[in-house]
Structures are given as structure tokens and as C-alpha cells.
Design a protein around this motif. Structure first.
Motif, PDB file in Angstrom:
ATOM      1  N   GLY A 241      -1.030  -3.639  32.029  1.00  8.75           N
ATOM      2  CA  GLY A 241       0.493  -3.244  31.923  1.00  8.75           C
ATOM      3  C   GLY A 241       0.593  -1.999  32.614  1.00  8.75           C
ATOM      4  O   GLY A 241       1.263  -1.594  33.833  1.00  8.75           O
ATOM      5  N   PRO A 242       0.036  -0.763  32.096  1.00  6.33           N
ATOM      6  CA  PRO A 242       0.205   0.582  32.460  1.00  6.33           C
ATOM      7  C   PRO A 242      -0.504   0.677  33.974  1.00  6.33           C
ATOM      8  O   PRO A 242      -0.086   1.365  34.815  1.00  6.33           O
ATOM      9  N   VAL A 243      -1.685  -0.137  34.155  1.00 10.02           N
ATOM     10  CA  VAL A 243      -2.157   0.048  35.458  1.00 10.02           C
ATOM     11  C   VAL A 243      -1.591  -0.352  36.572  1.00 10.02           C
ATOM     12  O   VAL A 243      -1.305   0.146  37.573  1.00 10.02           O
ATOM     13  N   GLY A 244      -0.836  -1.721  36.245  1.00  9.44           N
ATOM     14  CA  GLY A 244       0.051  -2.030  37.302  1.00  9.44           C
ATOM     15  C   GLY A 244       1.149  -1.112  37.436  1.00  9.44           C
ATOM     16  O   GLY A 244       1.874  -1.278  38.617  1.00  9.44           O
ATOM     17  N   GLN A 245       1.683  -0.387  36.518  1.00  6.35           N
ATOM     18  CA  GLN A 245       2.900   0.430  36.556  1.00  6.35           C
ATOM     19  C   GLN A 245       2.657   1.901  37.407  1.00  6.35           C
ATOM     20  O   GLN A 245       3.415   2.123  38.173  1.00  6.35           O
ATOM     21  N   PHE A 246       1.589   2.263  37.082  1.00  2.76           N
ATOM     22  CA  PHE A 246       1.018   3.832  37.608  1.00  2.76           C
ATOM     23  C   PHE A 246       0.079   3.599  38.739  1.00  2.76           C
ATOM     24  O   PHE A 246      -0.089   4.650  39.462  1.00  2.76           O
ATOM     25  N   GLN A 247      -0.636   2.486  38.890  1.00  2.00           N
ATOM     26  CA  GLN A 247      -1.663   2.695  40.048  1.00  2.00           C
ATOM     27  C   GLN A 247      -1.747   1.025  40.643  1.00  2.00           C
ATOM     28  O   GLN A 247      -2.531   0.330  40.234  1.00  2.00           O
ATOM     29  N   PRO A 248      -0.649   0.671  40.974  1.00  2.00           N
ATOM     30  CA  PRO A 248      -0.533  -0.699  41.680  1.00  2.00           C
ATOM     31  C   PRO A 248      -1.589  -0.877  42.767  1.00  2.00           C
ATOM     32  O   PRO A 248      -1.629   0.281  43.395  1.00  2.00           O
ATOM     33  N   GLY A 249      -2.160  -1.709  43.092  1.00  2.00           N
ATOM     34  CA  GLY A 249      -3.322  -1.900  44.093  1.00  2.00           C
ATOM     35  C   GLY A 249      -4.658  -1.014  43.703  1.00  2.00           C
ATOM     36  O   GLY A 249      -5.269  -0.766  44.681  1.00  2.00           O
ATOM     37  N   LYS A 250      -4.612  -0.968  42.454  1.00  2.00           N
ATOM     38  CA  LYS A 250      -5.921  -0.229  42.073  1.00  2.00           C
ATOM     39  C   LYS A 250      -7.189  -0.840  42.419  1.00  2.00           C
ATOM     40  O   LYS A 250      -8.292  -0.300  42.807  1.00  2.00           O
ATOM     41  N   PHE A 251      -7.370  -2.072  42.550  1.00  2.21           N
ATOM     42  CA  PHE A 251      -8.607  -2.664  42.869  1.00  2.21           C
ATOM     43  C   PHE A 251      -8.519  -3.475  44.214  1.00  2.21           C
ATOM     44  O   PHE A 251      -9.379  -4.148  44.680  1.00  2.21           O
ATOM     45  N   ASP A 252      -7.464  -3.222  45.006  1.00  2.00           N
ATOM     46  CA  ASP A 252      -7.314  -3.872  46.197  1.00  2.00           C
ATOM     47  C   ASP A 252      -8.103  -3.022  47.374  1.00  2.00           C
ATOM     48  O   ASP A 252      -8.104  -1.893  47.382  1.00  2.00           O
ATOM     49  N   LYS A 254     -11.160  -2.078  47.199  1.00  5.77           N
ATOM     50  CA  LYS A 254     -12.159  -1.583  46.672  1.00  5.77           C
ATOM     51  C   LYS A 254     -13.183  -2.094  45.913  1.00  5.77           C
ATOM     52  O   LYS A 254     -13.354  -2.587  44.787  1.00  5.77           O
ATOM     53  N   PRO A 255     -14.201  -2.691  46.764  1.00  4.71           N
ATOM     54  CA  PRO A 255     -15.311  -3.416  46.271  1.00  4.71           C
ATOM     55  C   PRO A 255     -15.869  -3.274  45.176  1.00  4.71           C
ATOM     56  O   PRO A 255     -16.237  -3.963  43.942  1.00  4.71           O
ATOM     57  N   LEU A 256     -16.547  -1.669  45.014  1.00  2.31           N
ATOM     58  CA  LEU A 256     -17.222  -1.383  43.587  1.00  2.31           C
ATOM     59  C   LEU A 256     -16.268  -1.609  42.396  1.00  2.31           C
ATOM     60  O   LEU A 256     -16.565  -1.989  41.409  1.00  2.31           O
ATOM     61  N   ALA A 257     -14.763  -1.234  42.627  1.00  2.00           N
ATOM     62  CA  ALA A 257     -14.003  -1.140  41.200  1.00  2.00           C
ATOM     63  C   ALA A 257     -13.647  -2.880  41.078  1.00  2.00           C
ATOM     64  O   ALA A 257     -13.911  -3.363  40.081  1.00  2.00           O
ATOM     65  N   GLY A 258     -13.365  -3.757  42.149  1.00  2.00           N
ATOM     66  CA  GLY A 258     -13.200  -5.159  41.760  1.00  2.00           C
ATOM     67  C   GLY A 258     -14.373  -5.789  41.390  1.00  2.00           C
ATOM     68  O   GLY A 258     -14.244  -6.595  40.558  1.00  2.00           O
ATOM     69  N   ALA A 259     -15.527  -5.542  41.854  1.00  2.00           N
ATOM     70  CA  ALA A 259     -16.836  -6.117  41.372  1.00  2.00           C
ATOM     71  C   ALA A 259     -16.882  -5.688  39.942  1.00  2.00           C
ATOM     72  O   ALA A 259     -17.566  -6.635  39.149  1.00  2.00           O
ATOM     73  N   GLY A 260     -16.797  -4.247  39.649  1.00  2.00           N
ATOM     74  CA  GLY A 260     -17.006  -3.799  38.394  1.00  2.00           C
ATOM     75  C   GLY A 260     -16.180  -4.457  37.324  1.00  2.00           C
ATOM     76  O   GLY A 260     -16.443  -4.907  36.349  1.00  2.00           O
ATOM     77  N   LEU A 261     -14.736  -4.614  37.612  1.00  2.00           N
ATOM     78  CA  LEU A 261     -13.943  -5.118  36.818  1.00  2.00           C
ATOM     79  C   LEU A 261     -14.225  -6.650  36.573  1.00  2.00           C
ATOM     80  O   LEU A 261     -14.225  -7.013  35.489  1.00  2.00           O
ATOM     81  N   GLY A 310     -17.290  -0.921  33.566  1.00  2.00           N
ATOM     82  CA  GLY A 310     -15.844  -0.676  33.279  1.00  2.00           C
ATOM     83  C   GLY A 310     -15.499   0.875  33.576  1.00  2.00           C
ATOM     84  O   GLY A 310     -14.468   1.048  34.113  1.00  2.00           O
ATOM     85  N   TRP A 311     -16.412   1.632  33.356  1.00  2.22           N
ATOM     86  CA  TRP A 311     -16.217   2.992  33.795  1.00  2.22           C
ATOM     87  C   TRP A 311     -15.972   3.150  35.258  1.00  2.22           C
ATOM     88  O   TRP A 311     -15.158   3.801  35.815  1.00  2.22           O
ATOM     89  N   LEU A 312     -16.925   2.510  36.072  1.00  2.00           N
ATOM     90  CA  LEU A 312     -17.180   2.540  37.420  1.00  2.00           C
ATOM     91  C   LEU A 312     -15.675   1.842  37.888  1.00  2.00           C
ATOM     92  O   LEU A 312     -15.203   2.419  39.091  1.00  2.00           O
ATOM     93  N   ALA A 313     -15.208   0.993  37.264  1.00  5.49           N
ATOM     94  CA  ALA A 313     -14.073   0.255  37.704  1.00  5.49           C
ATOM     95  C   ALA A 313     -12.539   1.162  37.653  1.00  5.49           C
ATOM     96  O   ALA A 313     -11.889   1.408  38.539  1.00  5.49           O
ATOM     97  N   ARG A 314     -12.657   1.870  36.435  1.00  4.99           N
ATOM     98  CA  ARG A 314     -11.525   2.754  36.137  1.00  4.99           C
ATOM     99  C   ARG A 314     -11.671   3.865  37.155  1.00  4.99           C
ATOM    100  O   ARG A 314     -10.654   4.327  37.655  1.00  4.99           O
ATOM    101  N   GLU A 315     -12.628   4.509  37.426  1.00 10.56           N
ATOM    102  CA  GLU A 315     -12.932   5.558  38.212  1.00 10.56           C
ATOM    103  C   GLU A 315     -12.854   5.348  39.663  1.00 10.56           C
ATOM    104  O   GLU A 315     -12.154   6.039  40.437  1.00 10.56           O
ATOM    105  N   ALA A 316     -13.723   4.202  40.100  1.00  9.08           N
ATOM    106  CA  ALA A 316     -13.415   3.996  41.636  1.00  9.08           C
ATOM    107  C   ALA A 316     -12.220   3.233  42.122  1.00  9.08           C
ATOM    108  O   ALA A 316     -11.875   3.692  43.100  1.00  9.08           O
ATOM    109  N   GLY A 317     -11.627   2.973  41.073  1.00 10.15           N
ATOM    110  CA  GLY A 317     -10.353   2.172  41.567  1.00 10.15           C
ATOM    111  C   GLY A 317      -9.203   3.378  41.897  1.00 10.15           C
ATOM    112  O   GLY A 317      -8.182   3.067  42.318  1.00 10.15           O
ATOM    113  N   ARG A 318      -9.438   4.528  41.513  1.00  8.22           N
ATOM    114  CA  ARG A 318      -8.645   5.676  41.628  1.00  8.22           C
ATOM    115  C   ARG A 318      -8.570   6.189  43.203  1.00  8.22           C
ATOM    116  O   ARG A 318      -7.730   7.071  43.553  1.00  8.22           O
TER     117      ARG A 318
END
Length: 393
Positions: A241-252, A254-261, A310-318
Motif C-alpha cells: 500500500g505505502p510503496v504503491g503510494q510513495f514509490q510507484p514503479g519501485k520494481f519496474d 529493476k532486475p535486482l529489486a524484482g528478482a529479490g522481491l 528483502g533488504w536488497l529489494a527495498r534499497e535497489a528498488g529506490r
């Protein structure tokens, strides 16, 4: 790789290694406190031995983890001085509070707990480990406050080329914090519980003489891991919910973030199935089911892997932002860095932290293999004849 990619790689590697220590420390602290509470209330010697045994593993991990934390602090000044210049007034405050808590309150009461066996009154000694646990989770809170500020710089305004904090309450109620903190706490409980149940299953599988000891440990580990995985999965999905609100496209894109998630979610669902639907319902009979013990042991490393992913997904997605929407990673990097300088520090930091991780798990493995009979933490004073003989030497 260019200097920016090298600096990012360095922080990712050292951050991941440090988080391995942190998640186990947070997970074991409440388990040890629960064991000592049961011993204090009921007076069963088995719970005292459990407290000392798992407490020694906690102390080993804590002591080596402190060094990895110092490396993380050092990196901010070494590679990311632009962050301190632009947002040091905001980002530095929660880190300073966390450092004061970890290095003064937590370490002081941990020292009292370690050296207070057979010296402090039982109730006061118990209070020490609970204070250690509470300060550890307070430290986690402030670290997550700082990290959530990077995800969503709430309560700040840009004035004269740097950020100023104008609403401290907004910083503490950041939507990127309120769902992420329980997720991290759940992951820690899952990790601590998994280590306790995995090590216990290993000793039961070996048919150790300490059957009652590891039976009680296994059941406690399964119960705590079940609570941990339920909280982790629930608040993991709640973060969308908050990720979609404040960081839309966080995992678009971004292979490292989307593989990590993706892998983190897969591991979380697998752990929930194995622990909650398989192990927890048979917790009464599980210590006697030798065929199931290898399954329990195989579960043990999975929470560590999920935590790092999870940590890599949170950081790399930014990326490419260090502070989302305010400061890019490139602008935050210290001026004057060369590829050679960052490569040298990357090799040095990785070698040191990697060695500490290896030493940590070797020492923990040695304690697990030897069992509770050889634990030094909380051992009573030697009998008078032995003490006299020792003094004569």
C-alpha cells in the motif's frame, strides 16, 4: 564498473553481511529473555541451562556484529558525504539516538547480564536481559526511522540546498515505517526461532544425551518462528500500500529489486507452509520424529536468505534515488573518489566482514555441537579445592 557502481556494490555487500548479524541478534534476544523468565518463575534448572546455552550464542553473534556495524557507519563518511551535507541534520539524528542506545544502554546492560550471573539478585539479573532486548528493538526502530526517511522524506523541507526537519512527528509516523518495522521484527523472530529449532533438531537427530533440553528448545523455537513468519508475511504484503503510494514503479525495470522481491515472497510462503501448517500442529510429537529433523534443519538458513533479499529489494528498488525524489545516489557520492580507492576498500571491507561472518558461524556451530555441558556463560564458581589448585598454578 565505474566508481558509482563500485560504491553501490560495496554498500550492498557490507550492508547484507551486517544485516545477517542484526537479524539473528534481534531474534535471539527475546528468546533468551523468555527462557530466563521461565527459569526465574518456575526454578527449573533446564531453563537456566537453556538461557546460558542460547545466551552464549547470542553473545557471540552480538560481539562480532558490533564490528560490522562500525564498518557501516564508516562508509557513510567515506563514500557518501553528499548525504551528510544535504540531509545530515535529519538522517543523522535517528542514527545518533540509535548509537547512544546501542553503545551505552544496550551494551552496558548486556555487560551486567554477562558478568552478573551468581552475583546479581535473580530478579535484577532477569531485568538486565529484558532491558537488553528492549533497547535492541529500540535501536531497530531508530534505524528503520532513518531508512524510511530515505524511502519517503516525510516532515522535511528543502532550504538553501539542504533538508531541514520541520515535523518530527511526521518522521516517526512515516507510512514507509509503520508497516516495514513490524515486518523486520517478524523476520527477526522467524530467524531466531529457526536457528533455535534447527540447532535443536540437529542435536536430537544425533541422539544426544540432552533430550529434555533440546526438546524444550525445539518446541520454543517452532512456536516463536511460527509467530515470526505470520507477522513477516502479513506486514510484507501490507507494505504494498505505502510503496504503491510513495514509490510507484519501485520494481519496474529493476532486475535486482524484482528478482529479490520475488524470491523473498517465495521463501516467505514456503516457510509459512512448513512452519505453521506442518511443524506447529505436531509440535508435541516433533522432537520424537527423527525423520522430520532434517527438514527442520533445512529450514534454518532460509530466513537469512529472505532477509538479505528483502533488504536488497527495498534499497535497489529506490534507485536512482538515495533520498527518494530529493537526492540521487550519484549526487550523494563523495567527491574525489577513484575506482582504485573504492575497489581497495570494497575488497578490504568484504574480506573483513566475510571473515567475521565465517568466524561467527564457526563459533556458533562449535557451541551447538558441543552442547550445553561446556557452556562458559553463567558457569558457577569452581569448588574450593579446584580454585585453590588454580591459584597455586
Amino acid at each position: 564498473m565505474d566508481v558509482l557502481d563500485l560504491a553501490r556494490t560495496q554498500f550492498a555487500v557490507t550492508g547484507s553481511l551486517h544485516f545477517l548479524f542484526v537479524v539473528l541478534t534481534l531474534g535471539l534476544a527475546p528468546l533468551v529473555a523468555i527462557m530466563q523468565t521461565v527459569w526465574t518463575v518456575r526454578g527449573n534448572p533446564v531453563h537456566e541451562r537453556m538461557t546460558r546455552f542460547w545466551g552464549q550464542i547470542y553473545v557471540i553473534n552480538y560481539a562480532l556484529g558490533i564490528v560490522t556495524g562500525l564498518v557501516m557507519e564508516f562508509q557513510f563518511g567515506l563514500n557518501w558525504s553528499g548525504l551528510s551535507h544535504y540531509a545530515g541534520d535529519v538522517f543523522g539524528a535517528p542514527l545518533a539516538i540509535e548509537t547512544l542506545g546501542a553503545f551505552f544502554l544496550e551494551s552496558t546492560f548486556l555487560g551486567l547480564w554477562i558478568f552478573g550471573w551468581h552475583r546479581l539478585p535473580r530478579g535484577l539479573h532477569l531485568a538486565c536481559i529484558w532491558i537488553v532486548t528492549l533497547t535492541a528493538y529500540a535501536s531497530a526502530f531508530w534505524i528503520m526511522v532513518a531508512n524510511s526517511f530515505l524511502q519517503n522524506p516525510a516532515g522535511t523541507v528543502d532550504r538553501g540546498g539542504h533538508l531541514e526537519l520541520v515535523d518530527f512527528g511526521a518522521l516517526l509516523t512515516n507510512p514507509m515505517l509503520t508497516m516495514a518495522l513490524p515486518h523486520v521484527i517478524g523476520a527477526a523472530l522467524l530467524t531466531g526461532g529457526s536457528v533455535v529449532m534447527g540447532a535443536s533438531a540437529y542435536n536430537l537427530f544425533r541422539r544426544t544425551a540432552e533430550q529434555e533440553f533440546f526438546t524444550k528448545s525445539l518446541r520454543l523455537g517452532v512456536a516463536v518462528a511460527a509467530v515470526g513468519v505470520a507477522v513477516t508475511v502479513a506486514f510484507g504484503f501490507a507494505q504494498f500500500g505505502p510503496v504503491g503510494q510513495f514509490q510507484p514503479g519501485k520494481f519496474d525495470d529493476k532486475p535486482l529489486a524484482g528478482a529479490g522481491l520475488g524470491f523473498m515472497i517465495l521463501i516467505g510462503e514456503l516457510l509459512q507452509f512448513v512452519i505453521v501448517l506442518f511443524l506447529l500442529p505436531v509440535i508435541r510429537w516433533l522432537p520424537r520424529w527423527r525423520w522430520a529433523h532434517p527438514i527442520v534443519m533445512l529450514v534454518t538458513p532460509l530466513p537469512f536468505l529472505a532477509a538479505v533479499l528483502g533488504w536488497l529489494a527495498r534499497e535497489a528498488g529506490r534507485q536512482p534515488w538515495l533520498i527518494h525524489g530529493k537526492l540521487t545516489v550519484a549526487d550523494a557520492m563523495s567527491p574525489g573518489l577513484t575506482s582504485g580507492m573504492v575497489t581497495a576498500s570494497l575488497i578490504a571491507f568484504t574480506a573483513v566482514l566475510g571473515l567475521l561472518a565465517v568466524v561467527d558461524y564457526v563459533l556458533i556451530g562449535r557451541v551447538v555441537r558441543r552442547g550445553p555441558a561446556t557452556v562458559a556463560l553463567g558457569a558457577g564458581p569452581a569448588p574450593e579445592p579446584e580454585r585453590a589448585a588454580a591459584l597455586s598454578l
